[in-house]
Design an enzyme around this catalytic site. Structure first.
Site, mmCIF file in Angstrom:
data_model
loop_
_atom_site.group_PDB
_atom_site.id
_atom_site.type_symbol
_atom_site.label_atom_id
_atom_site.label_comp_id
_atom_site.label_asym_id
_atom_site.label_seq_id
_atom_site.Cartn_x
_atom_site.Cartn_y
_atom_site.Cartn_z
ATOM 1 N N CYS A 1 -11.433 4.901 -11.853
ATOM 2 C CA CYS A 1 -11.184 3.912 -11.290
ATOM 3 C C CYS A 1 -11.404 2.295 -11.693
ATOM 4 O O CYS A 1 -10.934 1.605 -11.466
ATOM 5 C CB CYS A 1 -12.285 3.928 -10.272
ATOM 6 S SG CYS A 1 -12.768 5.045 -8.879
ATOM 7 N N HIS B 1 -1.089 -5.239 1.118
ATOM 8 C CA HIS B 1 -0.331 -5.117 -0.050
ATOM 9 C C HIS B 1 -0.538 -5.859 -1.228
ATOM 10 O O HIS B 1 0.317 -6.676 -1.411
ATOM 11 C CB HIS B 1 1.630 -4.809 0.470
ATOM 12 C CG HIS B 1 0.999 -4.012 1.774
ATOM 13 N ND1 HIS B 1 1.347 -3.991 2.678
ATOM 14 C CD2 HIS B 1 2.698 -3.503 0.731
ATOM 15 C CE1 HIS B 1 1.569 -2.720 3.039
ATOM 16 N NE2 HIS B 1 2.422 -2.189 1.889
ATOM 17 N N GLU C 1 -13.307 2.847 2.074
ATOM 18 C CA GLU C 1 -12.252 2.939 0.570
ATOM 19 C C GLU C 1 -11.202 4.752 1.364
ATOM 20 O O GLU C 1 -9.633 4.019 0.629
ATOM 21 C CB GLU C 1 -13.035 2.615 -0.138
ATOM 22 C CG GLU C 1 -11.693 2.954 -1.501
ATOM 23 C CD GLU C 1 -12.395 2.938 -2.898
ATOM 24 O OE1 GLU C 1 -13.234 1.477 -3.594
ATOM 25 O OE2 GLU C 1 -13.365 3.770 -3.838
#
Length: 149
Positions: free
Chosen positions: A37, A78, A130
């Site tokens: 991550c 985005h 998530e």
């Protein structure tokens, strides 16, 4: 259509509004202990915002659904979360864009907006998914009880 059952936040208010939305965003967690991550990667985040209050506004709304969407979706969709430097930081672990911190920051954005309204509803819960198997629930007032002002 998004349909899901969420854990409920206990609160003393008469009205409860829930707004579901999703946004696609990339992030990285600037910590060696974050493993994979720590590299830039993306998610399609799913968020449910729970707002509660006793009074409706002049339009008969607790809060307009579209205003909640503008606060979250229009800001983060985005984008690279790390680039939102007013909200996230590579220097402070409390501001790394982890799911926990993103949920808290969404709650703060919503709460700041609601504090400016005439009827002053409260953000009582953020549910942030998530991945299909990982999510966080953030309740702004869980530690000190609901703020019913």
């Amino acid at each position: 259509m998004i349909q899901q059952i969420y854990p409920s936040a206990a609160h003393p208010f008469r009205y409860e509004l829930n707004k579901d939305m999703q946004f696609a965003a990339a992030h990285y967690v600037p910590s060696e202990s974050a493993g994979a991550c720590s590299r830039v990667h993306g998610h399609t985040y799913f968020v449910n915002v729970t707002v509660a209050g006793d009074e409706l506004d002049e339009s008969g709304f607790l809060v307009n659904f579209s205003q909640i969407k503008k606060l979250i979706h229009n800001r983060f969709d985005h984008s690279l979360l790390n680039d939102h430097s007013a909200l996230f930081s590579d220097e402070d672990p409390n501001r790394y864009p982890t799911t926990e911190n993103v949920a808290r920051i969404i709650a703060e954005l919503v709460s700041d907006f609601l504090a400016q309204t005439v009827n002053k509803p409260q953000c009582v819960q953020i549910f942030l998914r998530e991945t299909p198997t990982s999510y966080v629930i953030y309740r702004p007032y869980a530690a000190g009880g609901n703020r019913h002002e």
